[in-house]
Design a protein around this motif. Structure first.
Motif, short mmCIF file in Angstrom:
data_model
loop_
_atom_site.label_atom_id
_atom_site.label_comp_id
_atom_site.label_asym_id
_atom_site.label_seq_id
_atom_site.Cartn_x
_atom_site.Cartn_y
_atom_site.Cartn_z
N THR A 13 -39.00 102.22 27.45
CA THR A 13 -38.75 103.42 26.65
C THR A 13 -37.26 103.69 26.44
O THR A 13 -36.40 103.05 27.03
CB THR A 13 -39.41 104.65 27.32
OG1 THR A 13 -38.75 104.92 28.56
CG2 THR A 13 -40.88 104.40 27.55
N LEU A 32 -36.73 108.92 23.45
CA LEU A 32 -36.77 109.52 24.78
C LEU A 32 -36.99 108.44 25.83
O LEU A 32 -37.80 107.53 25.66
CB LEU A 32 -37.92 110.53 24.88
CG LEU A 32 -37.68 111.94 24.35
CD1 LEU A 32 -38.91 112.79 24.59
CD2 LEU A 32 -36.46 112.58 25.01
N ASP A 33 -36.25 108.56 26.91
CA ASP A 33 -36.45 107.71 28.08
C ASP A 33 -37.36 108.46 29.04
O ASP A 33 -36.97 109.47 29.61
CB ASP A 33 -35.09 107.43 28.73
CG ASP A 33 -35.18 106.55 29.96
OD1 ASP A 33 -36.31 106.34 30.46
OD2 ASP A 33 -34.14 106.08 30.43
N TYR A 34 -38.59 108.00 29.18
CA TYR A 34 -39.52 108.66 30.11
C TYR A 34 -40.13 107.64 31.07
O TYR A 34 -41.31 107.70 31.40
CB TYR A 34 -40.59 109.46 29.38
CG TYR A 34 -41.31 108.76 28.25
CD1 TYR A 34 -42.42 107.95 28.48
CD2 TYR A 34 -40.89 108.93 26.93
CE1 TYR A 34 -43.08 107.32 27.45
CE2 TYR A 34 -41.55 108.31 25.89
CZ TYR A 34 -42.64 107.51 26.15
OH TYR A 34 -43.30 106.89 25.13
N GLU A 37 -40.56 110.49 35.68
CA GLU A 37 -40.61 111.93 35.40
C GLU A 37 -39.26 112.60 35.62
O GLU A 37 -38.87 113.50 34.89
CB GLU A 37 -41.68 112.58 36.29
CG GLU A 37 -41.85 114.09 36.09
CD GLU A 37 -42.50 114.42 34.76
OE1 GLU A 37 -42.41 115.58 34.34
OE2 GLU A 37 -43.09 113.51 34.15
N ARG A 39 -36.46 111.68 34.95
CA ARG A 39 -35.45 111.37 33.95
C ARG A 39 -35.50 112.28 32.73
O ARG A 39 -34.66 112.16 31.85
CB ARG A 39 -35.60 109.92 33.49
CG ARG A 39 -35.09 108.90 34.49
CD ARG A 39 -34.99 107.55 33.83
NE ARG A 39 -34.33 106.60 34.70
CZ ARG A 39 -34.05 105.35 34.35
NH1 ARG A 39 -34.40 104.92 33.17
NH2 ARG A 39 -33.45 104.54 35.19
N LEU A 40 -36.48 113.15 32.64
CA LEU A 40 -36.62 113.95 31.43
C LEU A 40 -35.33 114.70 31.12
O LEU A 40 -34.83 114.68 29.99
CB LEU A 40 -37.79 114.92 31.57
CG LEU A 40 -38.07 115.79 30.35
CD1 LEU A 40 -38.44 114.94 29.14
CD2 LEU A 40 -39.17 116.80 30.65
N ASN A 43 -32.19 113.00 29.46
CA ASN A 43 -32.12 112.77 28.02
C ASN A 43 -31.20 113.75 27.31
O ASN A 43 -30.86 113.56 26.15
CB ASN A 43 -33.53 112.86 27.42
CG ASN A 43 -34.38 111.64 27.75
OD1 ASN A 43 -34.28 110.60 27.12
ND2 ASN A 43 -35.23 111.78 28.76
N ASP A 64 -40.70 107.18 21.89
CA ASP A 64 -39.72 106.39 22.62
C ASP A 64 -38.67 105.78 21.69
O ASP A 64 -37.72 105.14 22.15
CB ASP A 64 -40.40 105.30 23.46
CG ASP A 64 -41.23 104.34 22.66
OD1 ASP A 64 -41.78 104.75 21.63
OD2 ASP A 64 -41.35 103.16 23.06
N SER A 98 -43.92 117.16 20.65
CA SER A 98 -43.06 116.95 21.81
C SER A 98 -42.50 118.27 22.33
O SER A 98 -42.37 118.46 23.55
CB SER A 98 -41.91 116.01 21.44
OG SER A 98 -41.07 115.76 22.54
N HIS A 102 -42.90 119.53 26.20
CA HIS A 102 -41.76 119.89 27.05
C HIS A 102 -41.89 121.31 27.56
O HIS A 102 -41.63 121.58 28.74
CB HIS A 102 -40.45 119.76 26.26
CG HIS A 102 -40.13 118.36 25.86
ND1 HIS A 102 -39.24 118.06 24.86
CD2 HIS A 102 -40.58 117.18 26.32
CE1 HIS A 102 -39.16 116.75 24.74
NE2 HIS A 102 -39.97 116.20 25.61
N LYS A 105 -44.56 121.44 30.31
CA LYS A 105 -44.10 120.83 31.55
C LYS A 105 -43.13 121.74 32.29
O LYS A 105 -43.21 121.90 33.51
CB LYS A 105 -43.42 119.48 31.25
CG LYS A 105 -44.39 118.34 30.98
CD LYS A 105 -43.65 117.04 30.82
CE LYS A 105 -44.64 115.87 30.63
NZ LYS A 105 -43.92 114.58 30.47
#
Length: 461
Positions: A13, A32-34, A37, A39-40, A43, A64, A98, A102, A105
């Motif tokens: 990703t 997005l680098d996922y 978890e 790492r959210l 970004n 991604d 998205s 977000h 979450k």
């Protein structure tokens, strides 16, 4: 010319690559680098100043590859985003979704920490709409001049509606160089999607490697797999076939395949529920760009009509209708998102059916490690869902025939169409290390110069 690999380096990703030519900066994708978890939040930080980027070229809509564009704008990017028309429409849809993901979450995290509010999502709906305003759409196979020295051309890659490989032609110091970014490469003969096109001769290539070292099943067709599972679950037994499917691309391919099966009378009719608001919106975009679907879909349309509409198919519109599915007592097929079972309406159907001996859950896509889908596929006898421990009595199955990625042979063949004397360097990205090593070994064996870059590695080309 300078190339910096800023994303999808030795992982799948976060695709993001920077090309610099005479102080003109081009960003290829901004995903997005996922991978993990934790790492959210990372970004929100770029390894360069977003204000310095002159233009973004987007290969396709998947998060991604597109998911961090609103953050780029929020932090100062003022340029255009170039892509195909379907990619622009699908990206807006996915980015709005998205935002909701977000927000949810962050709310859950806030509750766990006993705080009221205080969450900070990467971006808001306003930033998505600002991003949409920056899209400039260009057609496939038509060179588009960025400035006096640089031209971009988008080549169909077949992975998703509107997906493209990017060819940059650069005039520098009196010489012309070409560099290709494959984006994600699709499969041949995939339902609804066009086949990936061959790339022109280039000097450098940045190639995805998702399925490096892996091969798609060839023993059965998509229709044969579906017929077998429907017959065993819904015809011979009074059961439910639940298919977790990503809303954009995968669901449309699945619905079309089901349409072929039932419209041709290959099975008795069974009620099919598509329970995903995002999939419903995406299907309208597929209808909007119907001319860009493959020839098989066009021929089907001439004979049978709308590929995504048929007698026993029902698109669920709201939560009330979704809940009513639980009261439908006849055998049925339920298609719902998310594909890895992480959130979405699929969790409702899983909750009520995971302990049903007459239920089959058929995975048609990849489930990353740590996801609920992965735990079911590895055979966990008990899962945790909605604060309950639920024993798994349903049958769990998987097929890779709906994977939208080219496999090892297809990727190698794509590269080998390039003259090894002309292709000076091949950079492998967007794959697990083992996948990259498998491709590197085979391609180096026939004479290509292959590099597996580290994140942030800079190359003068």
């Amino acid at each position: 010319m300078k190339l910096t690999i800023w994303g999808a380096a030795r992982q799948v990703t976060g695709s993001m690559h920077l090309v610099e030519v005479n102080n003109y900066r081009i960003l290829i994708d901004c995903g997005l680098d996922y991978e993990r978890e934790t790492r959210l939040e990372e970004n929100a930080f770029f390894p360069f100043d977003p204000e310095d980027i002159d233009v973004v070229i987007l290969t396709h809509a998947h998060i991604d590859h597109s998911g961090n564009l609103p953050t780029l704008l929020r932090l100062g990017f003022e340029g255009q985003i170039l892509c195909t028309s379907p990619t622009a429409d699908l990206t807006e849809l996915l980015l709005l979704d998205s935002v909701n993901i977000h927000m949810n979450k962050q709310r859950r995290r806030s509750k766990r920490k006993h705080r009221n509010g205080g969450f900070a999502p990467l971006y808001l709906q306003k930033h998505v709409m600002d991003t949409s305003d920056r899209f400039v759409t260009i057609d496939f196979n038509k060179p588009f001049r960025l400035n006096g020295d640089i031209t971009v051309e988008l080549i169909p890659s077949g992975h998703l509606l509107g997906a493209a490989s990017v060819i940059l032609t650069v005039r520098e110091h009196g010489f012309e160089k070409k560099i290709a970014f494959t984006g994600d490469v699709g499969r041949k003969n995939y339902p609804v999607m066009v086949d990936p096109a061959d790339l022109p001769p280039v000097d450098y290539m940045v190639c995805e490697s998702t399925y490096g070292g892996r091969y798609h099943s060839k023993a059965e067709t998509v229709e044969q797999v579906l017929i077998r599972n429907i017959d065993e679950t819904c015809i011979k037994n009074p059961g439910r076939l639940i298919i977790p499917a990503f809303s954009i691309g995968r669901t449309q391919a699945l619905v079309y395949s089901l349409n072929k099966i039932f419209s041709e009378g290959l099975l008795p009719r069974v009620k099919i529920f598509v329970d995903s608001p995002l999939a419903n919106y995406a299907t309208e975009i597929f209808r909007k760009y119907h001319p860009m679907l493959n020839n098989e879909a066009h021929e089907f349309y001439q004979r049978r009509g709308d590929e995504f509409e048929f007698e026993n198919l029902f698109y669920v519109q709201d939560m009330k209708e979704s809940r009513h599915i639980s009261n439908y007592l006849e055998p049925c097929i339920i298609v719902s998102s998310a594909g890895m079972l992480e959130g979405g309406r699929i969790q409702d159907h899983l909750f009520y059916n995971i302990q049903n001996y007459y239920c089959t859950i058929l995975f048609i896509g990849y489930s990353a490690k740590g996801t609920l889908g992965h735990r079911l596929l590895r055979g966990d006898p008990v899962i945790h869902l909605r604060d309950r421990e639920l024993s798994v009595y349903a049958t769990i199955r998987q097929t890779d025939l709906f994977s939208g990625h080219a496999d090892h042979n297809d990727l190698v063949n794509l590269v080998q169409k390039q003259d090894k004397e002309l292709l000076k360097k091949l950079f492998l990205v967007h794959g697990e290390p083992a996948s990259m090593e498998a491709m590197k070994t085979e391609l180096e064996g026939v004479g290509y110069h292959v590099i597996i870059p580290e994140k942030g590695q800079v190359f003068e080309i």
